[in-house]
Design a protein around this motif. Structure first.
Motif, PDB file in Angstrom:
ATOM      1  N   GLU A  40       0.808  -1.209   0.000  1.00 52.58           N
ATOM      2  CA  GLU A  40       0.000   0.000   0.000  1.00 52.58           C
ATOM      3  C   GLU A  40       0.842   1.260   0.000  1.00 52.58           C
ATOM      4  N   ARG A  41       2.166   1.151   0.087  1.00 46.85           N
ATOM      5  CA  ARG A  41       2.993   2.355   0.126  1.00 46.85           C
ATOM      6  C   ARG A  41       3.078   2.975  -1.257  1.00 46.85           C
ATOM      7  N   GLY A  42       2.893   4.260  -1.318  1.00 45.57           N
ATOM      8  CA  GLY A  42       2.994   4.942  -2.595  1.00 45.57           C
ATOM      9  C   GLY A  42       4.436   5.041  -3.040  1.00 45.57           C
ATOM     10  N   GLY A  43       4.721   4.835  -4.361  1.00 45.73           N
ATOM     11  CA  GLY A  43       6.072   4.987  -4.908  1.00 45.73           C
ATOM     12  C   GLY A  43       7.017   3.882  -4.541  1.00 45.73           C
ATOM     13  N   GLY A  44       6.536   2.696  -4.151  1.00 45.53           N
ATOM     14  CA  GLY A  44       7.417   1.603  -3.771  1.00 45.53           C
ATOM     15  C   GLY A  44       8.225   1.044  -4.928  1.00 45.53           C
ATOM     16  N   TRP A  45       7.846   1.347  -6.180  1.00 44.25           N
ATOM     17  CA  TRP A  45       8.564   0.846  -7.360  1.00 44.25           C
ATOM     18  C   TRP A  45       9.756   1.717  -7.718  1.00 44.25           C
ATOM     19  N   LEU A  46       9.876   2.922  -7.135  1.00 40.59           N
ATOM     20  CA  LEU A  46      10.866   3.903  -7.606  1.00 40.59           C
ATOM     21  C   LEU A  46      12.295   3.454  -7.336  1.00 40.59           C
ATOM     22  N   LEU A  47      12.591   3.025  -6.101  1.00 42.83           N
ATOM     23  CA  LEU A  47      13.962   2.636  -5.774  1.00 42.83           C
ATOM     24  C   LEU A  47      14.433   1.434  -6.588  1.00 42.83           C
ATOM     25  N   PRO A  48      13.636   0.365  -6.723  1.00 44.49           N
ATOM     26  CA  PRO A  48      14.092  -0.735  -7.589  1.00 44.49           C
ATOM     27  C   PRO A  48      14.327  -0.305  -9.029  1.00 44.49           C
ATOM     28  N   ALA A  49      13.477   0.602  -9.540  1.00 46.11           N
ATOM     29  CA  ALA A  49      13.658   1.065 -10.913  1.00 46.11           C
ATOM     30  C   ALA A  49      14.959   1.834 -11.071  1.00 46.11           C
ATOM     31  N   LEU A  50      15.272   2.702 -10.104  1.00 46.97           N
ATOM     32  CA  LEU A  50      16.528   3.453 -10.162  1.00 46.97           C
ATOM     33  C   LEU A  50      17.722   2.515 -10.071  1.00 46.97           C
ATOM     34  N   PHE A  51      17.633   1.487  -9.239  1.00 46.28           N
ATOM     35  CA  PHE A  51      18.742   0.543  -9.092  1.00 46.28           C
ATOM     36  C   PHE A  51      19.033  -0.172 -10.407  1.00 46.28           C
ATOM     37  N   TRP A  52      17.986  -0.697 -11.052  1.00 45.71           N
ATOM     38  CA  TRP A  52      18.201  -1.441 -12.298  1.00 45.71           C
ATOM     39  C   TRP A  52      18.642  -0.528 -13.433  1.00 45.71           C
ATOM     40  N   THR A  53      18.166   0.725 -13.431  1.00 45.16           N
ATOM     41  CA  THR A  53      18.618   1.678 -14.456  1.00 45.16           C
ATOM     42  C   THR A  53      20.107   1.950 -14.320  1.00 45.16           C
ATOM     43  N   GLY A  57      23.113   0.931 -16.945  1.00 43.78           N
ATOM     44  CA  GLY A  57      24.030   1.961 -17.439  1.00 43.78           C
ATOM     45  C   GLY A  57      25.480   1.586 -17.235  1.00 43.78           C
ATOM     46  N   LEU A  58      25.811   1.057 -16.055  1.00 43.98           N
ATOM     47  CA  LEU A  58      27.186   0.624 -15.793  1.00 43.98           C
ATOM     48  C   LEU A  58      27.579  -0.539 -16.696  1.00 43.98           C
ATOM     49  N   GLY A  59      26.648  -1.442 -16.937  1.00 47.56           N
ATOM     50  CA  GLY A  59      26.940  -2.560 -17.828  1.00 47.56           C
ATOM     51  C   GLY A  59      27.221  -2.098 -19.250  1.00 47.56           C
ATOM     52  N   THR A  60      26.461  -1.092 -19.714  1.00 47.34           N
ATOM     53  CA  THR A  60      26.689  -0.565 -21.061  1.00 47.34           C
ATOM     54  C   THR A  60      28.047   0.090 -21.176  1.00 47.34           C
ATOM     55  N   LEU A  61      28.426   0.872 -20.159  1.00 45.03           N
ATOM     56  CA  LEU A  61      29.752   1.514 -20.178  1.00 45.03           C
ATOM     57  C   LEU A  61      30.850   0.467 -20.161  1.00 45.03           C
ATOM     58  N   GLY A  62      30.689  -0.574 -19.334  1.00 39.93           N
ATOM     59  CA  GLY A  62      31.706  -1.619 -19.274  1.00 39.93           C
ATOM     60  C   GLY A  62      31.847  -2.357 -20.592  1.00 39.93           C
ATOM     61  N   ALA A  63      30.713  -2.622 -21.258  1.00 40.44           N
ATOM     62  CA  ALA A  63      30.771  -3.317 -22.550  1.00 40.44           C
ATOM     63  C   ALA A  63      31.449  -2.460 -23.604  1.00 40.44           C
ATOM     64  N   SER A  64      31.177  -1.148 -23.593  1.00 37.98           N
ATOM     65  CA  SER A  64      31.818  -0.249 -24.558  1.00 37.98           C
ATOM     66  C   SER A  64      33.322  -0.216 -24.352  1.00 37.98           C
ATOM     67  N   TYR A  65      33.756  -0.167 -23.082  1.00 37.18           N
ATOM     68  CA  TYR A  65      35.195  -0.144 -22.798  1.00 37.18           C
ATOM     69  C   TYR A  65      35.839  -1.441 -23.252  1.00 37.18           C
TER      70      TYR A  65
END
Length: 219
Positions: A40-53, A57-65
């Motif tokens: 019932e908590r509002g915005g409970g999806w925000l932190l997991p979404a930020l973590f996976w984003t 992003g780090l995986g993409t940078l590592g693959a480019s390097y």
């Protein structure tokens, strides 16, 4: 005897409305204030979404390097003093674009090769032909010379090829005139830039970079 004692005992009953009021009062007293359940908590999806984003992003940078350094970023750069800087590519080799005659080709820098080698199809395209058994090479200075047969030792054994003169060989910003090349079968679409050309240049390797500078001017 008192008349009241003779009457039957009456059961203690409450009206339905009073029962409901008292039940609600009990429920209110039993309620414990606290945080709502996770669903019932509002915005409970925000932190997991930020973590996976951030993780993606780090995986993409590592693959480019990894692609740039492991699989080979072989672009070259001409620095202010006219030197050529090459970046190490796949398998620890250096590559540079160039041309034999007027035909573009990709060179692999090979300091272990005594003669620059080109694939057979390139030799045929620029007009290299087999030398006659008896006679002189009557080719003009602005056209390739004829090709004399020779044997070469390779990693796969002895290979039959031929050696000819080419009027112009270019790699990066440099040009070498009247260089000898070995026309060889079975080397794919890439040419090998050997020491008969590289001996005219200064080669300095630092880390994953190779600097090529002219040691003398050829005419």
């Amino acid at each position: 005897m008192d008349d009241r004692e003779q009457q039957p005992a009456r059961r203690f009953t409450l009206p339905d409305a009073e029962k409901e009021r008292r039940l609600q009062d009990v429920r209110a007293r039993l309620h414990v204030d606290g945080p709502p359940p996770p669903a019932e908590r509002g915005g409970g999806w925000l932190l997991p979404a930020l973590f996976w984003t951030a993780l993606i992003g780090l995986g993409t940078l590592g693959a480019s390097y990894w692609l740039a350094n492991s699989k080979g970023d072989t672009t070259f750069q001409v620095v202010a003093d006219g030197s050529l800087e090459l970046r190490m590519g796949r398998g620890g080799h250096y590559e540079v674009s160039g041309a034999v005659g007027s035909v573009p080709i990709q060179f692999l820098v090979d300091t272990g090769a005594s003669v620059t080698a080109i694939p057979r199809h390139l030799g045929e395209r620029i007009g290299i032909r087999e030398c006659p058994a008896i006679g002189f090479d009557l080719s003009a200075g602005n056209e390739p010379g004829c090709c004399r047969k020779e044997s070469f030792r390779t990693a796969n054994g002895t290979a039959e090829a031929c050696v000819a003169r080419v009027p112009s060989l270019r790699f990066g910003p440099f040009e070498v005139r009247n260089a000898s090349v070995a026309v060889m079968p079975g080397i794919g679409d890439q040419a090998l830039l050997g020491m008969n050309v590289l001996k005219h240049f200064s080669l300095v390797q630092e880390g994953r970079r190779l600097t090529v500078s002219p040691a003398m001017v050829l005419r």
